[in-house]
Motif scaffolding. Sequence first.
Motif, short mmCIF file in Angstrom:
data_model
loop_
_atom_site.label_atom_id
_atom_site.label_comp_id
_atom_site.label_asym_id
_atom_site.label_seq_id
_atom_site.Cartn_x
_atom_site.Cartn_y
_atom_site.Cartn_z
N ALA A 158 0.84 -1.20 0.00
CA ALA A 158 0.00 0.00 0.00
C ALA A 158 0.87 1.25 0.00
CB ALA A 158 -0.93 -0.01 1.21
N TYR A 159 1.97 1.22 0.74
CA TYR A 159 2.91 2.35 0.79
C TYR A 159 3.51 2.58 -0.60
CZ TYR A 159 6.42 5.43 2.95
OH TYR A 159 7.19 6.51 3.31
N LEU A 160 3.92 1.48 -1.24
CA LEU A 160 4.49 1.59 -2.59
C LEU A 160 3.46 2.09 -3.60
CD1 LEU A 160 6.62 -1.70 -2.70
CD2 LEU A 160 7.47 0.64 -2.48
N ASN A 161 2.20 1.72 -3.40
CA ASN A 161 1.14 2.21 -4.30
C ASN A 161 1.00 3.73 -4.21
OD1 ASN A 161 0.42 -0.24 -5.44
ND2 ASN A 161 -1.09 -0.70 -3.86
N VAL A 162 1.12 4.26 -2.99
CA VAL A 162 1.07 5.72 -2.83
C VAL A 162 2.27 6.36 -3.52
CG1 VAL A 162 1.04 7.63 -1.20
CG2 VAL A 162 -0.21 5.53 -0.67
N LEU A 163 3.46 5.75 -3.34
CA LEU A 163 4.68 6.30 -3.94
C LEU A 163 4.59 6.33 -5.46
CD1 LEU A 163 7.56 4.79 -1.77
CD2 LEU A 163 6.57 7.07 -1.64
N ILE A 164 4.14 5.21 -6.06
CA ILE A 164 4.10 5.19 -7.52
C ILE A 164 3.02 6.15 -8.04
CG2 ILE A 164 2.49 3.26 -7.75
CD1 ILE A 164 4.13 2.37 -10.19
N SER A 165 1.94 6.31 -7.28
CA SER A 165 0.91 7.28 -7.70
C SER A 165 1.48 8.69 -7.69
CB SER A 165 -0.31 7.18 -6.77
OG SER A 165 -0.90 5.90 -6.85
N ASN A 166 2.26 9.00 -6.65
CA ASN A 166 2.92 10.32 -6.59
C ASN A 166 3.87 10.52 -7.76
OD1 ASN A 166 1.74 11.43 -4.26
ND2 ASN A 166 3.12 10.30 -2.92
N GLU A 167 4.67 9.48 -8.06
CA GLU A 167 5.64 9.59 -9.16
C GLU A 167 4.95 9.70 -10.52
OE1 GLU A 167 8.86 10.02 -8.86
OE2 GLU A 167 8.69 9.96 -6.68
N GLN A 168 3.86 8.97 -10.68
CA GLN A 168 3.11 9.07 -11.94
C GLN A 168 2.55 10.48 -12.13
OE1 GLN A 168 0.34 5.87 -11.36
NE2 GLN A 168 1.56 4.39 -12.53
N LEU A 169 2.11 11.08 -11.02
CA LEU A 169 1.62 12.46 -11.09
C LEU A 169 2.74 13.41 -11.47
CD1 LEU A 169 -0.67 14.49 -10.67
CD2 LEU A 169 -0.05 14.58 -8.24
N LYS A 170 3.94 13.19 -10.90
CA LYS A 170 5.09 14.03 -11.27
C LYS A 170 5.43 13.89 -12.74
CE LYS A 170 7.29 13.89 -6.69
NZ LYS A 170 8.48 13.39 -5.93
N LEU A 171 5.41 12.64 -13.24
CA LEU A 171 5.71 12.42 -14.66
C LEU A 171 4.70 13.13 -15.55
CD1 LEU A 171 6.73 8.64 -14.88
CD2 LEU A 171 8.21 10.64 -14.91
N GLN A 172 3.44 13.08 -15.14
CA GLN A 172 2.40 13.75 -15.94
C GLN A 172 2.61 15.25 -15.94
OE1 GLN A 172 0.63 11.82 -17.63
NE2 GLN A 172 -1.07 13.00 -18.46
N LYS A 173 2.96 15.80 -14.79
CA LYS A 173 3.22 17.24 -14.72
C LYS A 173 4.44 17.62 -15.54
CE LYS A 173 1.04 18.15 -10.23
NZ LYS A 173 1.26 18.54 -8.81
N GLN A 174 5.47 16.75 -15.54
CA GLN A 174 6.65 17.00 -16.37
C GLN A 174 6.28 16.99 -17.85
OE1 GLN A 174 9.54 14.06 -15.25
NE2 GLN A 174 9.81 14.88 -13.18
N SER A 175 5.42 16.04 -18.22
CA SER A 175 4.99 15.97 -19.63
C SER A 175 4.22 17.23 -20.01
CB SER A 175 4.13 14.72 -19.83
OG SER A 175 3.67 14.65 -21.17
N ILE A 176 3.34 17.70 -19.11
CA ILE A 176 2.60 18.93 -19.39
C ILE A 176 3.54 20.11 -19.49
CG2 ILE A 176 0.97 20.58 -18.38
CD1 ILE A 176 -0.65 18.23 -17.37
N ALA A 177 4.55 20.14 -18.61
CA ALA A 177 5.52 21.25 -18.64
C ALA A 177 6.27 21.25 -19.96
CB ALA A 177 6.49 21.13 -17.47
N ARG A 178 6.67 20.06 -20.46
CA ARG A 178 7.37 20.01 -21.75
C ARG A 178 6.46 20.46 -22.88
NH1 ARG A 178 9.44 15.15 -19.45
NH2 ARG A 178 7.85 13.93 -20.52
N ASN A 179 5.20 20.05 -22.82
CA ASN A 179 4.26 20.45 -23.88
C ASN A 179 3.92 21.93 -23.79
OD1 ASN A 179 3.15 18.07 -25.66
ND2 ASN A 179 3.39 17.23 -23.58
N ARG A 213 -4.41 17.08 -19.17
CA ARG A 213 -4.89 17.62 -17.89
C ARG A 213 -5.87 16.70 -17.14
NH1 ARG A 213 -2.82 22.55 -17.28
NH2 ARG A 213 -2.46 23.85 -19.12
N PRO A 214 -6.80 16.01 -17.82
CA PRO A 214 -7.69 15.10 -17.06
C PRO A 214 -6.94 14.02 -16.28
CG PRO A 214 -8.58 15.50 -19.24
CD PRO A 214 -7.21 16.10 -19.23
N ASP A 215 -5.77 13.61 -16.83
CA ASP A 215 -4.98 12.61 -16.11
C ASP A 215 -4.46 13.15 -14.79
OD1 ASP A 215 -5.34 10.62 -17.94
OD2 ASP A 215 -3.56 11.12 -19.12
N ILE A 216 -4.25 14.47 -14.70
CA ILE A 216 -3.82 15.07 -13.44
C ILE A 216 -4.90 14.88 -12.38
CG2 ILE A 216 -3.25 17.24 -12.28
CD1 ILE A 216 -1.03 16.32 -14.05
#
Length: 447
Positions: free
Chosen positions: A157-178, A210-213
């Motif tokens: 469960a702890y790792l699930n929270v961590l990967i969810s946080n990292e996926q959110l960061k990746l999505q924000k990075q992708s939006i920043a690049r776009n 943005r909906p993925d955020i």
Amino acid sequence: MKSIRLLTIGLFLFTMSVTFSVLAQERLLSLEDAVSLAVEKNRDLQVSRMEINKTAQKIREAKGYALPTIAASGQYLHYLQRQVTFLPGNFAGLDDSQIATLRVGGTDAYVGGVSLVQPIFQGEIFSGIRAARLAEKLSTEDLALTQSVVVTDVKKAYLNVLISNEQLKLQKQSIARNEQALKDARSLLAQGRASRIDTLRAYITIENLRPDIIRLTNGIEIAKTVLKTTIGIPESEQIELTDSLRYDGVVPFLANATILEEALASRPEVARLVITEKLNAEQINIERAEYLPKFSAIGLIQTQTQANDYRFGDYKWPVSSYVGLQFAVPIFSGFRTAARVQQAKVTKLQTEKGLENVRELIRAEVKIALSKVEESKRRIESQVQTVSTAELSYRITRDRWKQGIASRLDMADAELSLSQAKSNYLQAVYDYLTASVDLDKALGRAN
């Protein structure tokens, strides 16, 4: 008066702000802290600990059968018609062939006494004590098994929270690049070096991301709720995870035979079935004890009286007492004892087969867990190079696009490849850490 009112309002607002700040304070939680907290607060573990206390009382109960049983009793009877005694006829002046009846005793009878029974030999008593002690050990292994499951669930469960946080960061990075690409497209459009369709594509790409955020943000809250529930803390409590999703690259080399021995020796499932097998053997002894005689010492002290009135001061209370030995030998019980012995033997055989099956399942579980750790480790090593290549490709494509050499489509493909590479690397790290947790559980190291 006005100044006092303002002071009161100020104090009230200050108190409320302090209260809200305390309520809003987040609990900083490392993976180790989460596990420790779960061991303390998880409700399933609390129930298992209660079961240990319960079995301790069962031992006390089993020992009690070897101790004397002392009982006090009292009885009052009011005869509507007094008791009748039958005597030979000649006692009442009748013919010898006749029976005389004589009413005896008083209309009120009182009986009181204390009895004692001390078992001297009952075969099932000591088998019952041993069985109760085994049941206590069994509940201890049940606690270890529950703790192993809880610790594994908390880590995942702890790792699930961590990967969810990292996926959110990746999505924000992708939006920043776009967003940077959109800014560049507008700049190039102003210079006449790009078409309007490039800015529209960049804008649409951002809005599609943005909906993925929203989805990922909600996913983080759901993952935290699952973590808090698994740990056993209130859902309303705010938590902040301090560990990160990282790969250390350390996989200890273990010979296959060594880890199998460790798993079979450490897994609570195996220990539990071994104890259950011993418990089944004691159950056979308990059932067989029904064939044996029972030998007890008994004693009684009793007083009684009868009267026709309630002048208690005039009553006579004669006392009688005895001590003796009681011996009971079972002769025939309708084959019930034989049937129970056979049932206990079958139960023991079932446990033995279950133990063999669990050992085979553990061997397979260890093999699968090791395979997943090695597979995810190779994926990580592969994705590290892929991410570096994708980052270089993105930078080159972006420079070429600014120079008008590459198209906006090439730019979108490069950004998508970079996002996919980073996502694949993140998933590989998550799979590696999850597989490591499963391996710890398979080897009996979860606790």
